[in-house]
Each structure stands twice: as C-alpha cells, then as structure tokens.
Design a protein around this motif. Structure first.
Motif, mmCIF file in Angstrom:
data_model
loop_
_atom_site.group_PDB
_atom_site.id
_atom_site.type_symbol
_atom_site.label_atom_id
_atom_site.label_comp_id
_atom_site.label_asym_id
_atom_site.label_seq_id
_atom_site.Cartn_x
_atom_site.Cartn_y
_atom_site.Cartn_z
ATOM 1 N N TYR A 93 15.078 3.011 -53.903
ATOM 2 C CA TYR A 93 15.585 1.086 -52.998
ATOM 3 C C TYR A 93 17.382 1.605 -52.600
ATOM 4 O O TYR A 93 17.895 1.435 -54.076
ATOM 5 C CB TYR A 93 14.962 0.349 -53.924
ATOM 6 N N VAL A 94 17.663 0.307 -51.489
ATOM 7 C CA VAL A 94 19.378 0.212 -52.059
ATOM 8 C C VAL A 94 18.996 -1.239 -50.928
ATOM 9 O O VAL A 94 18.780 -1.226 -49.743
ATOM 10 C CB VAL A 94 19.988 1.331 -50.666
ATOM 11 N N HIS A 95 19.819 -2.029 -51.697
ATOM 12 C CA HIS A 95 20.465 -3.400 -51.050
ATOM 13 C C HIS A 95 21.686 -3.606 -50.261
ATOM 14 O O HIS A 95 22.362 -2.820 -51.044
ATOM 15 C CB HIS A 95 20.455 -4.220 -51.892
ATOM 16 N N LEU A 96 21.709 -3.950 -49.683
ATOM 17 C CA LEU A 96 23.203 -3.133 -48.298
ATOM 18 C C LEU A 96 23.439 -4.977 -48.106
ATOM 19 O O LEU A 96 22.751 -6.176 -47.822
ATOM 20 C CB LEU A 96 22.893 -3.103 -47.169
ATOM 21 N N ALA A 97 24.492 -5.262 -48.992
ATOM 22 C CA ALA A 97 24.968 -6.419 -48.261
ATOM 23 C C ALA A 97 26.443 -6.083 -49.272
ATOM 24 O O ALA A 97 26.888 -4.930 -49.369
ATOM 25 C CB ALA A 97 25.000 -7.897 -49.438
ATOM 26 N N ASP A 98 27.783 -6.416 -48.857
ATOM 27 C CA ASP A 98 29.406 -6.256 -48.811
ATOM 28 C C ASP A 98 29.943 -7.448 -49.533
ATOM 29 O O ASP A 98 28.884 -8.841 -50.063
ATOM 30 C CB ASP A 98 30.089 -6.648 -47.740
ATOM 31 N N THR A 99 30.856 -7.142 -50.578
ATOM 32 C CA THR A 99 31.289 -8.151 -51.411
ATOM 33 C C THR A 99 33.015 -7.747 -51.480
ATOM 34 O O THR A 99 33.131 -6.503 -51.249
ATOM 35 C CB THR A 99 30.740 -7.570 -53.192
ATOM 36 N N LEU A 100 33.634 -8.798 -52.477
ATOM 37 C CA LEU A 100 34.708 -8.291 -51.959
ATOM 38 C C LEU A 100 35.692 -7.542 -53.655
ATOM 39 O O LEU A 100 34.191 -8.154 -54.842
ATOM 40 C CB LEU A 100 35.467 -9.552 -52.494
ATOM 41 N N ASP A 101 36.212 -6.841 -53.957
ATOM 42 C CA ASP A 101 36.744 -6.166 -55.040
ATOM 43 C C ASP A 101 37.082 -7.422 -56.554
ATOM 44 O O ASP A 101 38.107 -7.332 -56.238
ATOM 45 C CB ASP A 101 37.311 -4.968 -55.148
ATOM 46 N N HIS A 102 36.363 -7.665 -57.324
ATOM 47 C CA HIS A 102 37.174 -8.297 -58.442
ATOM 48 C C HIS A 102 37.683 -8.062 -58.750
ATOM 49 O O HIS A 102 38.621 -9.160 -59.235
ATOM 50 C CB HIS A 102 36.030 -9.334 -58.621
ATOM 51 N N THR A 103 38.080 -7.143 -59.142
ATOM 52 C CA THR A 103 39.008 -6.719 -60.303
ATOM 53 C C THR A 103 40.105 -5.854 -59.885
ATOM 54 O O THR A 103 41.356 -5.818 -60.089
ATOM 55 C CB THR A 103 38.453 -4.869 -60.555
ATOM 56 N N ALA A 104 40.252 -6.396 -58.487
ATOM 57 C CA ALA A 104 41.673 -5.821 -57.466
ATOM 58 C C ALA A 104 42.593 -7.223 -57.325
ATOM 59 O O ALA A 104 42.119 -8.044 -58.015
ATOM 60 C CB ALA A 104 41.320 -5.727 -55.998
ATOM 61 N N SER A 105 43.792 -6.922 -57.328
ATOM 62 C CA SER A 105 45.190 -8.139 -57.367
ATOM 63 C C SER A 105 44.616 -8.626 -59.325
ATOM 64 O O SER A 105 44.899 -9.712 -59.198
ATOM 65 C CB SER A 105 44.906 -9.618 -56.556
ATOM 66 N N ASN A 106 44.709 -7.861 -59.713
ATOM 67 C CA ASN A 106 45.265 -7.699 -61.471
ATOM 68 C C ASN A 106 43.947 -8.442 -62.212
ATOM 69 O O ASN A 106 44.074 -9.434 -62.310
ATOM 70 C CB ASN A 106 46.596 -8.519 -61.761
ATOM 71 N N GLY A 107 42.715 -8.840 -60.851
ATOM 72 C CA GLY A 107 41.294 -8.978 -61.499
ATOM 73 C C GLY A 107 41.843 -10.792 -60.957
ATOM 74 O O GLY A 107 40.633 -11.624 -61.570
ATOM 75 N N LEU A 108 42.369 -11.324 -60.533
ATOM 76 C CA LEU A 108 42.605 -12.601 -59.806
ATOM 77 C C LEU A 108 42.503 -13.029 -58.222
ATOM 78 O O LEU A 108 42.692 -13.646 -57.992
ATOM 79 C CB LEU A 108 44.099 -13.540 -59.832
ATOM 80 N N ARG A 109 41.707 -12.189 -57.668
ATOM 81 C CA ARG A 109 40.652 -12.214 -56.107
ATOM 82 C C ARG A 109 40.207 -14.063 -56.034
ATOM 83 O O ARG A 109 39.570 -13.996 -55.830
ATOM 84 C CB ARG A 109 39.346 -11.233 -55.941
ATOM 85 N N TYR A 110 38.976 -13.973 -57.748
ATOM 86 C CA TYR A 110 38.367 -14.662 -58.115
ATOM 87 C C TYR A 110 39.374 -15.671 -59.207
ATOM 88 O O TYR A 110 39.224 -15.299 -59.735
ATOM 89 C CB TYR A 110 36.912 -14.781 -57.815
#
Length: 198
Positions: A103-120
C-alpha cells in the motif's frame, strides 16, 4: 465490523509515544497476540504504517517489525508525506520491504529537516510535535520519481491512494490532479497499459 462490511484489509499505525518506545512496543505486541487469531480466523489482512510521533517512526525499523511478525497477511504501507520523518530513504525502505509493500499513500510535504530544521517554527522550542503535511503532489519536496522507481523493481502490485488533507475547498480538483499525476508515474515506471487503459 470489518467482516460485516465486507472489508478484507485494515490499515493501522504503530501508536504509542516515541519517548516510551519499549513500553509501547510491548503493548503493541501484546495486542497483536490477541488480534492475530481473530485476523486469521476471519481472513483479514493488516497493513502497518510508521507515523510521525509513533513509537516507530523510522521506515527501516517498521519494516523489521512487520517482518518480525512473520505473517504473510501482515504488510507494510509506505506513506510519501512521512518520507522525511521515516528517514528520507524511500529507495532503501521500499527495497528493504520488498514484497511486504502492499500500500502507498500519495501526498507531498516539505522537508522539516531542511534549513537547519527551521522550516516550521513550533513553540515552545523543543516541543516534541511532529509537524508534517499531506499536500498535493508538487507542493512539497518528496521525490515521487524515486518512490515509483523503487516500487517497480520490488514487484509492487498493491494499492496507491491519494492522501491529501487540508484543502477541502479544492478537494474535487485536487483529487483529479492527484489521479492524473499518479497515473503518469505508474505508467512511467510500470509501463503504459498497466492500469488497463491501453
């Protein structure tokens, strides 16, 4: 209830706090001891998914636990919007799972680890919240070509479903676009006509 509804496959997650992973895993295994005879008696299948903030978030560890349960009717779900929480290794995880990926769920997301973990920005600092999205393909940073290029060699022949949350006002339009994008990826990596369209 699943049997009464004619459902033959159930999906679940590895619920339980990551800070108390050993305790949560012991409770999970205890539950499985009770549920396995019921699933086998009723002919049900179970698909397990690592989820952000579960006692197992890592995709490789989840595959190991699925394999450790040692039942042909228990399999693995690869959820693309959890890519960065489960180790950012779609090829490795899917290859490790092999025939267990059903089974595969398809949706996109931003990489929360990028920008030194400061995406969010989450307050207070140090909060254990696992922020992730389930956005339309193309609105994030998941490499869907990597995912489908990994699925084809393991002989994936399961379910692919759209799993977008949070854009209710555009749900119909997004659903159509998600299907078109999924169909294009399936045909690119599994061959034209795979879906019966010619």
């Amino acid at each position: 209830m699943a049997v009464d509804l004619g459902v033959d496959t159930m999906n679940s997650e590895f619920n339980g706090r990551p800070e108390a992973a050993e305790f949560a895993e012991s409770r999970f295994l205890r539950s499985m001891d009770e549920l396995i005879p019921v699933f086998e008696r009723e002919g049900l299948k179970l698909v397990l998914e690592p989820h952000p903030d579960d006692f197992i978030e890592d995709g490789h560890a989840a595959v190991d636990l699925v394999r450790g349960l040692n039942r042909d009717w228990i399999s693995f779900l690869y959820c693309t919007p959890h890519t960065f929480h489960q180790g950012d290794d779609a090829t490795g995880i899917i290859t490790h799972a092999g025939e267990k990926v059903t089974y595969v769920h398809l949706a996109d997301t931003l990489d929360h680890t990028a920008s030194n973990g400061l995406r969010y920005i989450v307050n207070p600092p140090g909060s254990p919240a696992r922020v992730h999205q389930h956005a339309e393909i193309g609105r994030g940073e998941v490499d869907f070509d990597e995912v489908f290029a990994a699925l084809a060699p393991v002989g994936f022949d399961g379910v692919v479903s759209s799993c977008v949350f949070g854009w209710e006002e555009q749900a119909a339009e997004i659903s159509v676009r998600q299907r078109e994008k999924a169909t294009a990826l399936i045909e690119k990596y599994f061959g034209a006509g795979t879906l019966g369209g010619g």
